[in-house]
Design a protein around this motif. Structure first.
Motif, short mmCIF file in Angstrom:
data_model
loop_
_atom_site.label_atom_id
_atom_site.label_comp_id
_atom_site.label_asym_id
_atom_site.label_seq_id
_atom_site.Cartn_x
_atom_site.Cartn_y
_atom_site.Cartn_z
N ARG A 217 0.71 -1.02 0.19
CA ARG A 217 -0.24 -0.01 0.32
C ARG A 217 1.12 1.21 0.15
N SER A 218 0.35 2.23 0.32
CA SER A 218 1.27 3.10 0.74
C SER A 218 2.30 3.57 2.09
N ARG B 136 0.18 -2.38 -6.65
CA ARG B 136 0.21 -1.14 -5.25
C ARG B 136 -1.30 -0.78 -4.94
N ALA B 137 -1.40 -1.75 -3.96
CA ALA B 137 -3.48 -1.82 -3.94
C ALA B 137 -4.39 -0.29 -3.47
N GLY B 138 -4.11 0.31 -4.14
CA GLY B 138 -4.62 1.98 -3.55
C GLY B 138 -4.09 2.22 -5.63
N VAL B 139 -4.38 3.76 -5.14
CA VAL B 139 -4.81 4.62 -6.87
C VAL B 139 -2.62 5.38 -6.47
N GLY B 140 -1.96 6.25 -5.21
CA GLY B 140 -1.19 6.53 -5.70
C GLY B 140 0.08 5.41 -5.65
N ASN C 15 -11.15 2.83 -3.90
CA ASN C 15 -11.28 3.61 -3.10
C ASN C 15 -11.95 4.93 -3.58
N ARG D 146 -3.61 15.24 -0.99
CA ARG D 146 -2.02 14.56 -1.10
C ARG D 146 -1.40 15.82 0.08
N HIS E 295 -4.38 9.78 7.36
CA HIS E 295 -4.28 8.69 5.92
C HIS E 295 -5.81 7.70 6.07
N ALA F 155 -8.99 5.87 2.10
CA ALA F 155 -9.04 4.61 1.47
C ALA F 155 -9.58 3.15 1.87
N SER F 156 -9.48 4.04 3.58
CA SER F 156 -9.57 2.79 4.81
C SER F 156 -11.33 2.42 5.61
O1 LIG Z 1 -3.32 6.83 -2.84
C1 LIG Z 1 -4.27 6.27 -2.62
O2 LIG Z 1 -5.32 5.33 -2.66
C2 LIG Z 1 -4.55 6.42 -0.98
O3 LIG Z 1 -3.81 7.21 -0.57
C3 LIG Z 1 -4.78 5.70 -0.53
O4 LIG Z 1 -3.40 5.16 0.15
P1 LIG Z 1 -3.33 3.75 1.52
O5 LIG Z 1 -3.89 2.22 0.74
O6 LIG Z 1 -2.30 3.86 2.27
O7 LIG Z 1 -4.79 3.68 2.28
#
Ligand SMILES: O=C(O)[C@H](O)COP(=O)(O)O
Ligand SMILES: NC(=O)c1ccc[n+]([C@@H]2O[C@H](COP(=O)([O-])OP(=O)(O)OC[C@H]3O[C@@H](n4cnc5c(N)ncnc54)[C@H](O)[C@@H]3O)[C@@H](O)[C@H]2O)c1
Length: 624
Positions: free
Chosen positions: A128-129, A150-154, A177, A311, A359, A362-363
């Motif tokens: 993740r991040s 990468r389990a997410g966006v960033g 997310n 961000r 942060h 996404a949780s």
């Molecule tokens: O970029 C993302 O998907 C979010 O910022 C979530 O990041 P995380 O997966 O660390 O919660």
């Protein structure tokens, strides 16, 4: 059409840089294969999704899954199952998808050294991040590691260049997310307005303070959404349901998406000046870094309230503390910080008018499940050698195709990059047309790679999205970019070059440089490849000839003697090296455009000095 005067000599031939790498790889499905190139024999574009020296067979049945071996599809040889390392908490639903196909090891909370020591034993790594996938990690995994998920966006925590160099595909989960992030934005908006976290802490400390925590209402208030992408538009929908008046600023958002939701697109200054609440949803890229600073806070209403689930780096956090102290900003609600976790003594975090979460955008259970399934499917697909729609680093194309198309690939991307930087105002990009002038027949030239690169140029400078051959059409569709293509026959059938020129037209859009607007009202840029190097050859109605290297200054001026000397002198005095310069004009003594290639970015004062030359009517600095 305007006449052009190339003022500097023809460029030296230089292999155009490209993030696309050549490699031997599995063939693309026939729907994506490049038809045979003329006169060079049958040839197919091949895209390596992963470089897999020992392709893995379909998963074994349940009964033999514990054996860590599977039967290879071709010769029946036994091969080990792929191994996947999950470095951060992933929902069970995703782990189940992975276990169907691979051996999975969950090693949460590893130190960087532990990750370095382990990674070489795995075919895929999921993070993740919180895990930094550095060049060292990718080097350590070289030879075995084929996919990073990468389990997410960033994906700012993954070194994409190093991954590409190591032949390692990076995939992410860009959509699962979105709703969670939008809901968190709304949660912060509402709890900030009603002092929920402060009142909760006070009551738990034994204080019953009903008058201290009188809040403000949301209904009828104006909310400005800064960045009208996936998350921003979901926040807008929800805020409208709360009775808020929603405006948005996003220079690149499609106007029809805003219209459909009933949101007014406005300029940056108008958005921040009119808003009672400002919610941030833009990516952290060079142009948005600290975009909320002393200057922008000064333009806001006194008592404005700010929410950030994008961000941390888009806000100058020291300036925000000053604005909170002065009362200019009444409250802020922040989920993200420039450094995470922020220092324990952070003035911002400890400020009494600030609500914070670590942060958590996404949780949610649902989002984490969705993200886990999305990433698990992408990783399994990539390990099987399938095309990944959420691939974020470069596809790999055979060397012979790349060597012919490379300069045009680079030209297409640079035209897109320049075009999007010329867009201004709040109308949004309505349509994009790419016109190819070519002597080749439609079957001899596949333009998908070029179209993908125009899309990449248009999208990447203004978003957190990474575009390549695999995800370009998907990305364009998702962003509401309607890209059409036209092939214009070039009457020189003997020409060896695949293309004579590429033109990018952004239809009916406002520009920060009026000289780039054609008679038909479109932003028009055209380029050619000369001596192997991409050149800009047309800006609106003006013919120019400037090599697309370094950066570019465009000036529109009255055509009169001495202009080149004046601008050249200013740049020379400021030690800015000019690589190329070209002037195109409509008629003698009327309007002219100067296109100046510069090696480095001139500072603000230098640009202001150029702008202050009386005959110069407008100018713009563009990064390539
Ligand atoms: O970029 C993302 O998907 C979010 O910022 C979530 O990041 P995380 O997966 O660390 O919660
Ligand atoms: N807090 C979290 O856990 C969490 C979860 C998901 C996403 N995010 C972050 O939220 C942000 C938005 O994510 P998304 O999925 O909606 O991305 P997106 O790419 O769909 O949307 C971003 C939008 O910002 C616009 N934009 C670019 N430059 C701009 C500028 N100068 N001014 C105004 N708008 C500009 C783009 O045109 C695009 O429409 C990203 O920073 C992402 O990393 C955070």
């Amino acid at each position: 059409m305007a006449a052009s005067r190339a003022l500097l000599p023809a460029p030296h031939a230089r292999a155009a840089g490209s993030r696309l790498a050549a490699a031997s790889a599995a063939p693309l499905p026939s729907s994506l294969a490049l038809p045979a190139a003329r006169g060079r024999g049958a040839r197919g574009i091949r895209c390596a999704i992963v470089s897999s020296p020992a392709p893995v067979a379909p998963p074994p049945s349940e009964s033999d899954s514990s054996l860590r071996i599977s039967r290879g599809g071709s010769g029946g040889t036994l091969r080990p199952k792929p191994a996947v390392l999950v470095a951060e908490k992933l929902s069970e639903a995703g782990l189940a998808v992975l276990r169907e196909f691979a051996d999975v090891e969950c090693a949460y909370g590893m130190s960087p050294a532990e990750l370095l020591a382990k990674v070489a034993q795995f075919d895929a790594l999921i993070v993740r991040s919180g895990t930094k996938v550095t060049r060292e990690v990718l080097e350590a995994g070289r030879g075995r590691l084929r996919v990073v998920g990468r389990a997410g966006v960033g994906i700012d925590n993954v070194d994409l260049q190093a991954a590409t160099e190591a032949g390692c595909l990076v995939v992410n989960a860009p959509t699962a997310n979105t709703v969670a992030a939008a809901e968190h934005g709304i949660a912060l908006l509402a709890s900030m307005a009603r002092n929920v976290s402060q009142a909760d802490a006070a009551l738990k400390a034994g204080k019953w303070q009903r008058t201290k925590y009188v809040g403000v209402s949301l209904v009828g208030k104006t909310l400005a959404i800064m960045g009208f992408g996936k998350v921003g538009s979901e926040v807008a929908r929800r805020a409208k349901g709360l009775g808020m008046h929603v405006i948005a600023h996003d220079p690149y958002a499609p106007a029809d998406r805003a219209r459909a939701i009933g949101v007014e697109l406005v300029s940056f200054d108008e958005a921040i000046a009119r808003a009672d609440f400002i919610s941030l949803h833009m990516p952290l890229i060079p142009t948005t870094s600290k975009i909320f600073n002393d200057e922008s806070f000064a333009k806001m209403k006194t008592g404005v309230r700010i929410i950030n689930v994008a961000r941390g780096g888009v806000i100058d956090e020291d300036a925000l503390v000053r604005a909170l102290d002065s009362g200019k900003v009444a409250q802020a609600a922040l989920d993200v910080f420039s450094v995470e976790p922020p220092p324990k003594d952070s003035k911002l975090v400890l400020h009494e008018n600030v609500t914070v979460t670590p942060h958590l955008g996404a949780s949610t259970v649902e989002a984490q499940e969705g993200v886990a399934i999305e990433i698990a499917e992408a990783v399994v697909g990539a390990l099987k050698g399938e095309l990944a729609a959420t691939a974020v680093n470069a596809p790999m194309v055979p060397a012979e195709v790349m060597s012919e198309l490379a300069p045009y690939v680079s030209l297409a991307e640079k035209l897109g990059r320049l075009a999007v930087q010329l867009v201004a105002g709040e109308s949004g990009i309505k349509g994009v047309k790419v016109v190819y002038t070519t002597a080749r027949g439609p079957d001899d030239l596949d333009t998908r790679l070029l179209r993908a690169m125009v899309t990449k140029g248009l999208v990447e400078p203004v978003s957190s999205t990474f575009v390549n051959l695999v995800n370009a059409d998907y990305t364009a569709k998702q962003r509401g970019l309607r890209i059409t293509e036209e092939r214009v026959a070039h009457d020189s059938p003997a020409a060896e070059a695949p293309l004579e020129s590429i033109q990018v037209r952004l239809s009916q859009v406002q520009s920060k440089f009026a000289g780039a607007i054609s008679d038909g009202g479109d932003i028009v840029l055209e380029g050619r490849v000369k001596y192997g190097v991409p050149h800009l050859t047309l800006v609106g109605p003006y013919e120019v000839d400037v090599s697309l290297e370094g950066n570019l200054i465009l000036c529109r001026q009255i055509d009169q003697p001495g202009m080149i000397g004046k601008v050249g002198n200013i740049l020379g005095q400021r030690n800015v090296n000019i690589s190329f310069m070209s002037v195109g004009r409509t008629f003698r003594g009327k309007q002219a455009i100067m296109a100046i290639g510069v090696d480095e970015e001139p500072d603000k004062e230098t640009l202001e000095q150029i702008g202050a030359i009386p005959a110069i009517e407008e100018f713009v600095f563009l990064e390539l």
